[in-house]
Design an enzyme around this catalytic site. Structure first.
Site, PDB file in Angstrom:
ATOM      1  CD  GLU A 296      40.866 -59.273 -14.684  1.00 17.05           C
ATOM      2  OE1 GLU A 296      41.229 -59.872 -13.651  1.00 17.05           O
ATOM      3  OE2 GLU A 296      39.816 -59.561 -15.285  1.00 17.05           O
ATOM      4  CG  HIS A 325      42.809 -45.511  13.972  1.00 11.72           C
ATOM      5  ND1 HIS A 325      43.217 -44.746  15.046  1.00 11.72           N
ATOM      6  CD2 HIS A 325      41.608 -45.010  13.585  1.00 11.72           C
ATOM      7  CE1 HIS A 325      42.287 -43.835  15.315  1.00 11.72           C
ATOM      8  NE2 HIS A 325      41.300 -43.974  14.441  1.00 11.72           N
ATOM      9  CE  LYS A 439      40.963 -67.477 -16.092  1.00  7.15           C
ATOM     10  NZ  LYS A 439      39.786 -67.198 -16.889  1.00  7.15           N
TER      11      LYS A 439
HETATM   12  O1  PA5 Z   1      36.722 -59.586 -15.480  1.00  7.17           O
HETATM   13  C1  PA5 Z   1      37.011 -60.671 -15.960  1.00  7.17           C
HETATM   14  O2  PA5 Z   1      36.912 -60.896 -17.187  1.00  7.17           O
HETATM   15  C2  PA5 Z   1      37.481 -61.803 -15.084  1.00  7.17           C
HETATM   16  O3  PA5 Z   1      37.657 -61.377 -13.775  1.00  7.17           O
HETATM   17  C3  PA5 Z   1      36.466 -62.937 -15.096  1.00  7.17           C
HETATM   18  O4  PA5 Z   1      35.242 -62.466 -14.605  1.00  7.17           O
HETATM   19  C4  PA5 Z   1      36.944 -64.107 -14.236  1.00  7.17           C
HETATM   20  O5  PA5 Z   1      38.218 -64.559 -14.667  1.00  7.17           O
HETATM   21  C5  PA5 Z   1      35.961 -65.265 -14.305  1.00  7.17           C
HETATM   22  O6  PA5 Z   1      35.788 -65.682 -15.635  1.00  7.17           O
HETATM   23  P1  PA5 Z   1      34.554 -66.534 -16.055  1.00  7.17           P
HETATM   24  O7  PA5 Z   1      33.330 -65.702 -15.955  1.00  7.17           O
HETATM   25  O8  PA5 Z   1      34.821 -66.973 -17.458  1.00  7.17           O
HETATM   26  O9  PA5 Z   1      34.489 -67.715 -15.126  1.00  7.17           O
END
Ligand code: PA5
Length: 469
Positions: A296, A325, A439
């Site tokens: 990410e 394996h 989203k």
């Molecule tokens: O790393 C990130 O920013 C995302 O993975 C968020 O943690 C995830 O989308 C959850 O978001 P939020 O904390 O707003 O619910």
């Protein structure tokens, strides 16, 4: 500092060098020197960002205010709860899971209630109704603490989970239900903060500027972990110790910078896949947490002038020895497009002797008299040898022992590694615009106000049922 807290993790990078894996696939000293020359500039940039408050995750190991408030809250709750149920997804969930798997005793949650020393931890990071229903049937809500964790408070998965749990709690406990909820969310913004205030929940903050995947050392990870008996003080001390090692701009002395440089150079040289393979069941979920951090943060559209290109290594998680394996055939004889990070453990804290038996059976008698730990270590070394022999660059990060102090070092190192790699790649490490489209489409499909145009666009997609057999 107590002796148990001093073990230091190490990074062995011999097997990424040309001397080990050859000129076509290895890194030369000159290539590493090239990044070493850039390191002081990047180090200064990161230090300036930190000083300006733009990298607040870097200072989390020193936030005594969080640690103290969490310790006081945990003390007040002692004896009241059998279960801690984290409701969250992505960065709000993966860190707690990684550390719990690493530092809690395996199978502790299967013990009889009287034998358990801490509440059980459930990290609900999915919305599979069958799994969620099973969790709700397994716990007694009155003896459970629900911890919705969402920085934005608008993550559909987390809020749906929370609305279900809140309803259940209200039915069971009436007006007092708020005592079974601790919300972790943005200090001022978002949708969960006003709900928490209105309903009277105890709260902890997701500090400003700390994104989900960099939040493991904030209350996001610390509160639920402290509730289930994890030593968060040692975790933060380990992270702080790594922070000190990451201060130097000298690349070869800075494990995070060096590791980022190796990953980057391999990526540039036709190895877009990056496999993390812990040789430790305890570290299994660290690879899962790291996969999100790396993907990410670094998978981005990079724009330079008028040119845009898609960049980013693909992180892959594997598990030693299990995946020997399953995956190693591909890793050795498939495309040579991967760099490997093996996680090794010096001392598992216990060992099991393999009894001497079947001495006359050549295929298994030789195992007798060795230990399971020896076998694990031999298999890791064998994989390292085999990968190197087939010219697959690999590094090994060794944790002398697996505990809060060493895991704190490891996670902090991997976060700084990500920051450094982001600068090398020339992208914004801390945003995630690619997650947004999905989203928005979910909001539209679930009828959220203000998303009519997206709903229309989805419905206008023609032919989507044409090619189904
Ligand atoms: O790393 C990130 O920013 C995302 O993975 C968020 O943690 C995830 O989308 C959850 O978001 P939020 O904390 O707003 O619910």
């Amino acid at each position: 500092m107590a002796a148990r807290k001093t073990p230091q993790i190490t990074l062995d990078y011999n097997n990424v060098l040309t001397s080990a894996v050859g000129k076509s696939h290895g890194l030369t000293a000159a290539a590493i020197d090239g990044i070493a020359a850039k390191a002081p500039r990047i180090a200064a940039l990161l230090a300036a960002q930190r000083a300006a408050g733009k990298l607040p995750y870097r200072d989390l190991p020193y936030r005594d205010d969080h640690a103290k408030a969490i310790a006081a809250s945990v003390a007040r709750k002692r004896g009241r709860f059998d279960n801690v149920v984290v409701l969250g997804i992505g960065g709000s969930a993966l860190g707690a899971t990684a550390i719990y798997t690493a530092c809690a005793k395996p199978y502790a949650s299967l013990l009889d209630k009287k034998q358990r020393k801490s509440p059980r931890l459930f990290v609900m990071d999915n919305i599979d109704p069958a799994q969620f229903a099973a969790m709700l049937e397994t716990i007694d809500p009155a003896r459970s603490l629900f911890v919705p964790i969402s920085k934005s408070g608008s993550t559909a998965e987390t809020m749906a989970q929370f609305m279900i749990c809140r309803e259940l709690l209200k039915k069971r406990l009436g007006a007092k239900y708020a005592r079974n909820v601790v919300a972790i969310t943005d200090q001022a913004k978002g949708y969960l903060r006003p709900i928490a205030e209105q309903e009277g929940y105890e709260t902890f903050p997701v500090p400003d500027g700390v994104g989900g995947r960099f939040s493991v050392l904030s209350p996001v990870g610390l509160f639920p972990l402290a509730m289930v008996g994890i030593d968060i003080k040692a975790l933060l001390e380990g992270a702080a110790a790594m922070d000190r090692r990451c201060e130097t701009p000298r690349l070869r002395e800075n494990p995070a910078f060096l590791s980022a440089a190796i990953q980057y150079l391999c990526y540039q040289r036709g190895k877009p896949m990056s496999v993390m393979m812990p040789y430790s069941q305890a570290l299994r979920d660290v690879a899962d947490w790291y996969r999100q951090l790396w993907a990410e943060s670094l998978g981005k559209i990079r724009t330079r002038g008028s040119k845009s290109e898609c960049v980013g290594p693909t992180p892959i998680k594997a598990l030693g020895v299990t995946d020997q394996h399953s995956q190693v055939q591909l890793y050795r004889e498939g495309p040579n497009d991967k760099v490997f990070t093996l996680l090794a453990v010096g001392d598992f804290g216990c060992d099991i002797a393999i009894p001497k038996a079947f001495g006359d059976v050549e295929g298994c008698g030789y195992l007798g008299g060795h230990t399971m730990g020896e076998l694990m270590d031999a298999e890791r070394r064998a994989t390292t040898f085999a990968l190197t022999k087939s010219q697959r660059p690999n590094v090994t990060i060794t944790l002398p022992v697996v505990n809060e102090y060493t895991v704190g070092q490891l996670l902090y190192m991997l976060m700084v590694q990500t920051s450094f790699a982001g600068e090398l790649l020339g992208i914004n490490t801390y945003d995630q615009p690619g997650v947004e489209e999905g989203k928005i489409a979910t909001y539209a499909l679930m009828g959220r106000k203000g998303y009519a145009a997206a709903r229309k666009e989805i419905r206008s997609l023609k032919g989507s049922r044409k090619y189904i057999v």
